[in-house]
Design an enzyme around this catalytic site. Structure first.
Site, PDB file in Angstrom:
ATOM      1  N   HIS A  27     -20.636  -9.809 -11.656  1.00 33.63           N
ATOM      2  CA  HIS A  27     -19.575  -9.665 -10.663  1.00 33.63           C
ATOM      3  C   HIS A  27     -18.669  -8.509 -11.051  1.00 33.63           C
ATOM      4  O   HIS A  27     -18.667  -7.476 -10.401  1.00 33.63           O
ATOM      5  CB  HIS A  27     -18.796 -10.982 -10.520  1.00 33.63           C
ATOM      6  CG  HIS A  27     -17.638 -10.905  -9.591  1.00 33.63           C
ATOM      7  ND1 HIS A  27     -16.384 -11.286  -9.974  1.00 33.63           N
ATOM      8  CD2 HIS A  27     -17.536 -10.496  -8.314  1.00 33.63           C
ATOM      9  CE1 HIS A  27     -15.545 -11.115  -8.960  1.00 33.63           C
ATOM     10  NE2 HIS A  27     -16.240 -10.638  -7.942  1.00 33.63           N
ATOM     11  N   CYS A  46     -13.542 -15.851 -15.845  1.00 41.11           N
ATOM     12  CA  CYS A  46     -12.636 -15.025 -15.036  1.00 41.11           C
ATOM     13  C   CYS A  46     -12.667 -15.376 -13.550  1.00 41.11           C
ATOM     14  O   CYS A  46     -11.630 -15.554 -12.930  1.00 41.11           O
ATOM     15  CB  CYS A  46     -12.995 -13.549 -15.209  1.00 41.11           C
ATOM     16  SG  CYS A  46     -12.948 -12.991 -16.911  1.00 41.11           S
ATOM     17  N   HIS A  47     -13.870 -15.489 -12.990  1.00 43.97           N
ATOM     18  CA  HIS A  47     -13.986 -15.688 -11.546  1.00 43.97           C
ATOM     19  C   HIS A  47     -14.895 -16.838 -11.149  1.00 43.97           C
ATOM     20  O   HIS A  47     -15.154 -17.047  -9.975  1.00 43.97           O
ATOM     21  CB  HIS A  47     -14.448 -14.386 -10.885  1.00 43.97           C
ATOM     22  CG  HIS A  47     -13.543 -13.242 -11.186  1.00 43.97           C
ATOM     23  ND1 HIS A  47     -13.852 -12.286 -12.123  1.00 43.97           N
ATOM     24  CD2 HIS A  47     -12.312 -12.942 -10.717  1.00 43.97           C
ATOM     25  CE1 HIS A  47     -12.850 -11.423 -12.202  1.00 43.97           C
ATOM     26  NE2 HIS A  47     -11.907 -11.801 -11.372  1.00 43.97           N
ATOM     27  N   GLY A  48     -15.435 -17.562 -12.150  1.00 42.36           N
ATOM     28  CA  GLY A  48     -16.153 -18.797 -11.866  1.00 42.36           C
ATOM     29  C   GLY A  48     -17.617 -18.697 -11.524  1.00 42.36           C
ATOM     30  O   GLY A  48     -18.196 -19.666 -11.033  1.00 42.36           O
ATOM     31  N   SER A  49     -18.254 -17.565 -11.760  1.00 40.24           N
ATOM     32  CA  SER A  49     -19.696 -17.480 -11.500  1.00 40.24           C
ATOM     33  C   SER A  49     -20.435 -18.414 -12.453  1.00 40.24           C
ATOM     34  O   SER A  49     -20.103 -18.507 -13.629  1.00 40.24           O
ATOM     35  CB  SER A  49     -20.194 -16.047 -11.686  1.00 40.24           C
ATOM     36  OG  SER A  49     -19.667 -15.217 -10.671  1.00 40.24           O
TER      37      SER A  49
END
Length: 82
Positions: A27, A46-49
């Site tokens: 990402h 950081c962004h949940g992937s």
């Protein structure tokens, strides 16, 4: 059919049980944490992937699986990456 970036395990592994992937989220380049998330694979804090144990993206904003770098086995336990 449920994978964003469909790829079979056999296409990601040269020699079981070894999996060699780049530890960079696809990402925005963060470092995912191992043995985390619902698939016991990797989860980007950081962004949940969420990636499964083969490094395939299962959910979140990442568009692609964790990259498999060019590598070859020199012996049963020695690997050359790059």
């Amino acid at each position: 059919s449920e994978l964003k970036d469909p790829q079979a395990d056999k296409d990601r592994v040269q020699k079981a049980p070894w999996l060699i992937v780049s530890g960079i989220c696809t990402h925005l380049g963060c470092v995912p944490l191992g043995h985390d998330g619902p698939y016991d694979g990797w989860k980007c804090p950081c962004h949940g992937s969420i990636y499964d144990t083969s490094g395939r993206i299962r959910s979140g904003p990442a568009p692609l699986n964790l990259a498999v770098p060019e590598y070859k086995f020199l012996t049963d336990t020695r690997v050359k990456i790059g």
